[in-house]
Design a protein around this motif. Structure first.
Motif, PDB file in Angstrom:
ATOM      1  N   ASN A  20      22.900 -27.252 -39.640  1.00 49.12           N
ATOM      2  CA  ASN A  20      23.963 -27.943 -40.381  1.00 49.12           C
ATOM      3  C   ASN A  20      23.483 -29.282 -40.928  1.00 49.12           C
ATOM      4  O   ASN A  20      23.816 -29.660 -42.056  1.00 49.12           O
ATOM      5  CB  ASN A  20      25.190 -28.156 -39.491  1.00 49.12           C
ATOM      6  N   ASP A  21      22.694 -30.004 -40.140  1.00 45.59           N
ATOM      7  CA  ASP A  21      22.189 -31.296 -40.605  1.00 45.59           C
ATOM      8  C   ASP A  21      21.154 -31.137 -41.715  1.00 45.59           C
ATOM      9  O   ASP A  21      21.090 -31.948 -42.627  1.00 45.59           O
ATOM     10  CB  ASP A  21      21.604 -32.091 -39.433  1.00 45.59           C
ATOM     11  N   ILE A  22      20.356 -30.088 -41.659  1.00 47.84           N
ATOM     12  CA  ILE A  22      19.390 -29.823 -42.725  1.00 47.84           C
ATOM     13  C   ILE A  22      20.125 -29.525 -44.030  1.00 47.84           C
ATOM     14  O   ILE A  22      19.743 -30.000 -45.103  1.00 47.84           O
ATOM     15  CB  ILE A  22      18.435 -28.670 -42.334  1.00 47.84           C
ATOM     16  N   LYS A  23      21.208 -28.752 -43.930  1.00 51.64           N
ATOM     17  CA  LYS A  23      22.015 -28.471 -45.124  1.00 51.64           C
ATOM     18  C   LYS A  23      22.611 -29.764 -45.687  1.00 51.64           C
ATOM     19  O   LYS A  23      22.613 -29.974 -46.897  1.00 51.64           O
ATOM     20  CB  LYS A  23      23.126 -27.485 -44.786  1.00 51.64           C
ATOM     21  N   SER A  24      23.103 -30.618 -44.797  1.00 51.45           N
ATOM     22  CA  SER A  24      23.688 -31.889 -45.256  1.00 51.45           C
ATOM     23  C   SER A  24      22.625 -32.770 -45.907  1.00 51.45           C
ATOM     24  O   SER A  24      22.900 -33.436 -46.906  1.00 51.45           O
ATOM     25  CB  SER A  24      24.321 -32.635 -44.077  1.00 51.45           C
ATOM     26  N   LEU A  25      21.420 -32.779 -45.363  1.00 50.58           N
ATOM     27  CA  LEU A  25      20.329 -33.562 -45.950  1.00 50.58           C
ATOM     28  C   LEU A  25      19.964 -33.030 -47.329  1.00 50.58           C
ATOM     29  O   LEU A  25      19.813 -33.800 -48.281  1.00 50.58           O
ATOM     30  CB  LEU A  25      19.104 -33.552 -45.028  1.00 50.58           C
ATOM     31  N   SER A  26      19.852 -31.717 -47.439  1.00 51.16           N
ATOM     32  CA  SER A  26      19.459 -31.144 -48.740  1.00 51.16           C
ATOM     33  C   SER A  26      20.558 -31.278 -49.783  1.00 51.16           C
ATOM     34  O   SER A  26      20.277 -31.311 -50.978  1.00 51.16           O
ATOM     35  CB  SER A  26      19.049 -29.678 -48.568  1.00 51.16           C
ATOM     36  N   GLN A  29      24.210 -35.346 -48.523  1.00 52.76           N
ATOM     37  CA  GLN A  29      25.272 -35.929 -47.711  1.00 52.76           C
ATOM     38  C   GLN A  29      24.723 -36.814 -46.597  1.00 52.76           C
ATOM     39  O   GLN A  29      25.466 -37.595 -46.014  1.00 52.76           O
ATOM     40  CB  GLN A  29      26.141 -34.826 -47.115  1.00 52.76           C
ATOM     41  N   LEU A  30      23.436 -36.680 -46.293  1.00 54.97           N
ATOM     42  CA  LEU A  30      22.762 -37.492 -45.267  1.00 54.97           C
ATOM     43  C   LEU A  30      21.521 -38.118 -45.883  1.00 54.97           C
ATOM     44  O   LEU A  30      20.833 -37.479 -46.680  1.00 54.97           O
ATOM     45  CB  LEU A  30      22.296 -36.621 -44.093  1.00 54.97           C
ATOM     46  N   ASN A  31      21.237 -39.360 -45.497  1.00 56.15           N
ATOM     47  CA  ASN A  31      19.948 -39.923 -45.897  1.00 56.15           C
ATOM     48  C   ASN A  31      18.933 -39.635 -44.790  1.00 56.15           C
ATOM     49  O   ASN A  31      19.277 -39.096 -43.741  1.00 56.15           O
ATOM     50  CB  ASN A  31      20.063 -41.424 -46.201  1.00 56.15           C
ATOM     51  N   LYS A  32      17.674 -39.993 -45.015  1.00 58.15           N
ATOM     52  CA  LYS A  32      16.616 -39.641 -44.071  1.00 58.15           C
ATOM     53  C   LYS A  32      16.785 -40.333 -42.721  1.00 58.15           C
ATOM     54  O   LYS A  32      16.497 -39.746 -41.684  1.00 58.15           O
ATOM     55  CB  LYS A  32      15.248 -39.960 -44.673  1.00 58.15           C
ATOM     56  N   LYS A  33      17.264 -41.575 -42.730  1.00 56.80           N
ATOM     57  CA  LYS A  33      17.470 -42.280 -41.465  1.00 56.80           C
ATOM     58  C   LYS A  33      18.562 -41.607 -40.637  1.00 56.80           C
ATOM     59  O   LYS A  33      18.402 -41.395 -39.436  1.00 56.80           O
ATOM     60  CB  LYS A  33      17.832 -43.749 -41.701  1.00 56.80           C
ATOM     61  N   ASP A  34      19.671 -41.287 -41.282  1.00 57.79           N
ATOM     62  CA  ASP A  34      20.758 -40.611 -40.569  1.00 57.79           C
ATOM     63  C   ASP A  34      20.325 -39.243 -40.066  1.00 57.79           C
ATOM     64  O   ASP A  34      20.715 -38.809 -38.981  1.00 57.79           O
ATOM     65  CB  ASP A  34      21.989 -40.467 -41.461  1.00 57.79           C
ATOM     66  N   PHE A  35      19.500 -38.565 -40.853  1.00 59.42           N
ATOM     67  CA  PHE A  35      18.989 -37.259 -40.430  1.00 59.42           C
ATOM     68  C   PHE A  35      18.113 -37.402 -39.193  1.00 59.42           C
ATOM     69  O   PHE A  35      18.218 -36.596 -38.267  1.00 59.42           O
ATOM     70  CB  PHE A  35      18.206 -36.595 -41.573  1.00 59.42           C
ATOM     71  N   ALA A  36      17.276 -38.426 -39.156  1.00 57.73           N
ATOM     72  CA  ALA A  36      16.421 -38.646 -37.982  1.00 57.73           C
ATOM     73  C   ALA A  36      17.269 -38.933 -36.745  1.00 57.73           C
ATOM     74  O   ALA A  36      16.986 -38.424 -35.654  1.00 57.73           O
ATOM     75  CB  ALA A  36      15.456 -39.804 -38.243  1.00 57.73           C
ATOM     76  N   LYS A  38      20.411 -37.981 -36.246  1.00 60.99           N
ATOM     77  CA  LYS A  38      21.125 -36.764 -35.864  1.00 60.99           C
ATOM     78  C   LYS A  38      20.187 -35.749 -35.210  1.00 60.99           C
ATOM     79  O   LYS A  38      20.590 -35.025 -34.304  1.00 60.99           O
ATOM     80  CB  LYS A  38      21.820 -36.146 -37.070  1.00 60.99           C
ATOM     81  N   THR A  39      18.937 -35.694 -35.654  1.00 63.49           N
ATOM     82  CA  THR A  39      17.977 -34.791 -35.041  1.00 63.49           C
ATOM     83  C   THR A  39      17.719 -35.184 -33.589  1.00 63.49           C
ATOM     84  O   THR A  39      17.647 -34.318 -32.710  1.00 63.49           O
ATOM     85  CB  THR A  39      16.656 -34.775 -35.833  1.00 63.49           C
ATOM     86  N   THR A  40      17.604 -36.474 -33.332  1.00 66.54           N
ATOM     87  CA  THR A  40      17.447 -36.933 -31.954  1.00 66.54           C
ATOM     88  C   THR A  40      18.660 -36.512 -31.125  1.00 66.54           C
ATOM     89  O   THR A  40      18.512 -36.034 -29.994  1.00 66.54           O
ATOM     90  CB  THR A  40      17.307 -38.469 -31.911  1.00 66.54           C
ATOM     91  N   GLY A  41      19.845 -36.665 -31.683  1.00 71.98           N
ATOM     92  CA  GLY A  41      21.054 -36.231 -30.994  1.00 71.98           C
ATOM     93  C   GLY A  41      21.095 -34.734 -30.753  1.00 71.98           C
ATOM     94  O   GLY A  41      21.568 -34.272 -29.711  1.00 71.98           O
ATOM     95  N   ILE A  87      23.942 -39.904 -26.095  1.00 76.25           N
ATOM     96  CA  ILE A  87      22.729 -40.614 -25.690  1.00 76.25           C
ATOM     97  C   ILE A  87      21.669 -40.525 -26.777  1.00 76.25           C
ATOM     98  O   ILE A  87      21.013 -41.514 -27.116  1.00 76.25           O
ATOM     99  CB  ILE A  87      22.200 -40.057 -24.356  1.00 76.25           C
ATOM    100  N   GLY A  88      21.496 -39.339 -27.359  1.00 78.55           N
ATOM    101  CA  GLY A  88      20.481 -39.160 -28.396  1.00 78.55           C
ATOM    102  C   GLY A  88      20.757 -39.959 -29.652  1.00 78.55           C
ATOM    103  O   GLY A  88      19.845 -40.545 -30.240  1.00 78.55           O
ATOM    104  N   VAL A  89      22.014 -40.013 -30.071  1.00 74.90           N
ATOM    105  CA  VAL A  89      22.365 -40.770 -31.274  1.00 74.90           C
ATOM    106  C   VAL A  89      22.150 -42.261 -31.035  1.00 74.90           C
ATOM    107  O   VAL A  89      21.623 -42.972 -31.902  1.00 74.90           O
ATOM    108  CB  VAL A  89      23.813 -40.458 -31.711  1.00 74.90           C
ATOM    109  N   LYS A  90      22.530 -42.741 -29.851  1.00 75.28           N
ATOM    110  CA  LYS A  90      22.309 -44.162 -29.556  1.00 75.28           C
ATOM    111  C   LYS A  90      20.820 -44.490 -29.501  1.00 75.28           C
ATOM    112  O   LYS A  90      20.388 -45.511 -30.034  1.00 75.28           O
ATOM    113  CB  LYS A  90      22.997 -44.546 -28.248  1.00 75.28           C
ATOM    114  N   ALA A  91      20.040 -43.611 -28.891  1.00 74.26           N
ATOM    115  CA  ALA A  91      18.592 -43.835 -28.840  1.00 74.26           C
ATOM    116  C   ALA A  91      17.981 -43.748 -30.234  1.00 74.26           C
ATOM    117  O   ALA A  91      17.122 -44.557 -30.603  1.00 74.26           O
ATOM    118  CB  ALA A  91      17.934 -42.818 -27.912  1.00 74.26           C
ATOM    119  N   GLY A  92      18.418 -42.782 -31.034  1.00 76.67           N
ATOM    120  CA  GLY A  92      17.915 -42.648 -32.397  1.00 76.67           C
ATOM    121  C   GLY A  92      18.249 -43.852 -33.253  1.00 76.67           C
ATOM    122  O   GLY A  92      17.404 -44.344 -34.009  1.00 76.67           O
TER     123      GLY A  92
END
Length: 118
Positions: A20-26, A29-36, A38-41, A87-92
């Motif tokens: 879902n996040d890859i679709k949003s990036l392409s 709807q997401l920039n690269k920082k937000d994608f990174a 969300k991937t950590t999350g 936890i992942g989103v906060k760490a990311g």
């Protein structure tokens, strides 16, 4: 923890979130920082699902064997995903928005932009 149903549950949950996040990036709807971030999350959420299924099943079995195992697994998986995602989103965010990382990315992209403008 890394075997059986909990492994598959975590892999499936993490993969679906990442797709879902890859679709949003392409779609823009997401920039690269937000994608990174969300991937950590998604990764930590998948680990949370794995642990939640296992430990939820243990708690459910100890309270009410049989039905409690199923209910505990489901509740544990959901709670594990929520905790892992948080936890992942906060760490990311902490990593992506750290001044050292921002300085490194600006240093790397700056020469490329200067070459493109010449």
């Amino acid at each position: 923890m890394l075997q059986g149903g909990s492994l598959w549950g975590g892999l499936i949950a993490g993969s679906l979130s990442e797709i879902n996040d890859i679709k949003s990036l392409s779609n823009g709807q997401l920039n690269k920082k937000d994608f990174a971030v969300k991937t950590t999350g998604n990764v930590t959420g998948a680990l949370g699902v794995m642990a939640g299924i296992e430990y939820g099943a243990i708690v459910g079995t100890s309270i009410f064997p049989g039905v409690g195992t199923v209910i505990g697994s489901a509740v544990g998986g959901i709670m594990g995903n929520m905790l892992g995602q948080t936890i992942g989103v906060k760490a990311g965010n902490a990593f992506v928005n750290h001044p050292l990382v921002n300085n490194m990315t600006q240093t790397v992209t700056q020469p490329a932009q200067e070459v493109m403008t010449k």
